[in-house]
Design an enzyme around this catalytic site. Structure first.
Site, PDB file in Angstrom:
ATOM      1  N   HIS A  25      43.648  42.417  37.239  1.00  0.00           N
ATOM      2  CA  HIS A  25      44.101  42.252  38.421  1.00  0.00           C
ATOM      3  C   HIS A  25      44.757  40.923  38.662  1.00  0.00           C
ATOM      4  O   HIS A  25      44.659  40.030  37.915  1.00  0.00           O
ATOM      5  CB  HIS A  25      42.925  42.110  39.798  1.00  0.00           C
ATOM      6  N   GLU A  31      41.800  33.994  34.519  1.00  0.00           N
ATOM      7  CA  GLU A  31      40.444  34.795  34.569  1.00  0.00           C
ATOM      8  C   GLU A  31      40.540  35.582  33.282  1.00  0.00           C
ATOM      9  O   GLU A  31      41.313  36.296  33.113  1.00  0.00           O
ATOM     10  CB  GLU A  31      40.074  35.363  35.757  1.00  0.00           C
ATOM     11  N   HIS A  90      44.919  33.577  41.064  1.00  0.00           N
ATOM     12  CA  HIS A  90      44.680  33.656  39.705  1.00  0.00           C
ATOM     13  C   HIS A  90      45.325  35.076  39.269  1.00  0.00           C
ATOM     14  O   HIS A  90      45.612  35.785  39.827  1.00  0.00           O
ATOM     15  CB  HIS A  90      43.239  33.330  39.257  1.00  0.00           C
TER      16      HIS A  90
END
Lengths: 139, 139
Positions: free
Chosen positions: A8, A130, A81
């Site tokens: 994502h 991430e 992010h």
């Protein structure tokens, strides 16, 4: 480690409700999840499905939220992010540390129920990364 | 319009060469394209393939580059835009304008050889959105 799926793009917003409306009206998003709280991480999140990945809308849970600081600098919100999947979070963390990267804290359970960890933006040209252990089919 | 594939995440960098090295060494990226110039847009770009989407590294072509301003504010680089695919750019632009969005200029040919256009970040909670007519299989 080999570069995994982009699970994502994390997007900070002062209001998940307003952002959901924007994606629905302007881009025609239809697969919009129910927002939910991640109090341990200080955020509320909501996932919007694109055909090949997701947008994770992130709203501060309270004033102490790590996202609150981002929104003070960027009041309208913005890209926060990117999250890439890895097969094994422990292996990925060990490899990154061995290569001198600054892994932020210990892996913890993320929004999709699998371990996640963040890597300092200084290691990725100003981009917060991430890493998420690949979720199973039920996530 | 319905929300299309995330074609890529655009990431500004002062050095494509250094960023490529970062993705290769830290994340194990292997499918790394040759950098190329888009002088009409004032940028050099390089695409890195993840299994489901791409990262577009963007470096200023010269000091007048629109990316140069971004890098003055964010010297290390960082996330610059997200690009969603649309079936027909003219239809998408007309629909966005009808809904009050601020489309930036006229569609032009983008890095994958199909028409692209940008939408003002104020319409998407601080996030710069690129729309790209879906590239064919040869792109």
């Amino acid at each position: 480690m080999s570069l995994g799926r982009l699970n994502h793009v994390g997007v900070a917003t002062p209001s998940i409700a307003k952002s959901v409306e924007t994606y629905r009206v302007l881009l025609g998003a239809t697969a919009i999840g129910e927002p939910f709280d991640l109090p341990a991480q200080g955020v509320k999140v909501c996932f919007i499905d694109a055909p090949n990945t997701q947008i994770e809308l992130i709203e501060p849970y309270d004033e102490s939220s790590p996202i609150a600081g981002f929104l003070r600098k960027n009041p309208a919100g913005g890209q926060h992010h990117v999250c890439f999947e890895v097969a094994d979070i422990a292996v990925a963390v060990a490899e990154l540390k061995a290569k001198g990267a600054t892994v932020l804290g210990e892996p913890r359970i993320g929004a999709h129920g699998t371990p996640i960890v963040f890597v300092h933006p200084k290691d990725f040209g100003g981009m917060l990364v991430e890493l998420m252990e690949t979720p199973g089919e039920d996530h």
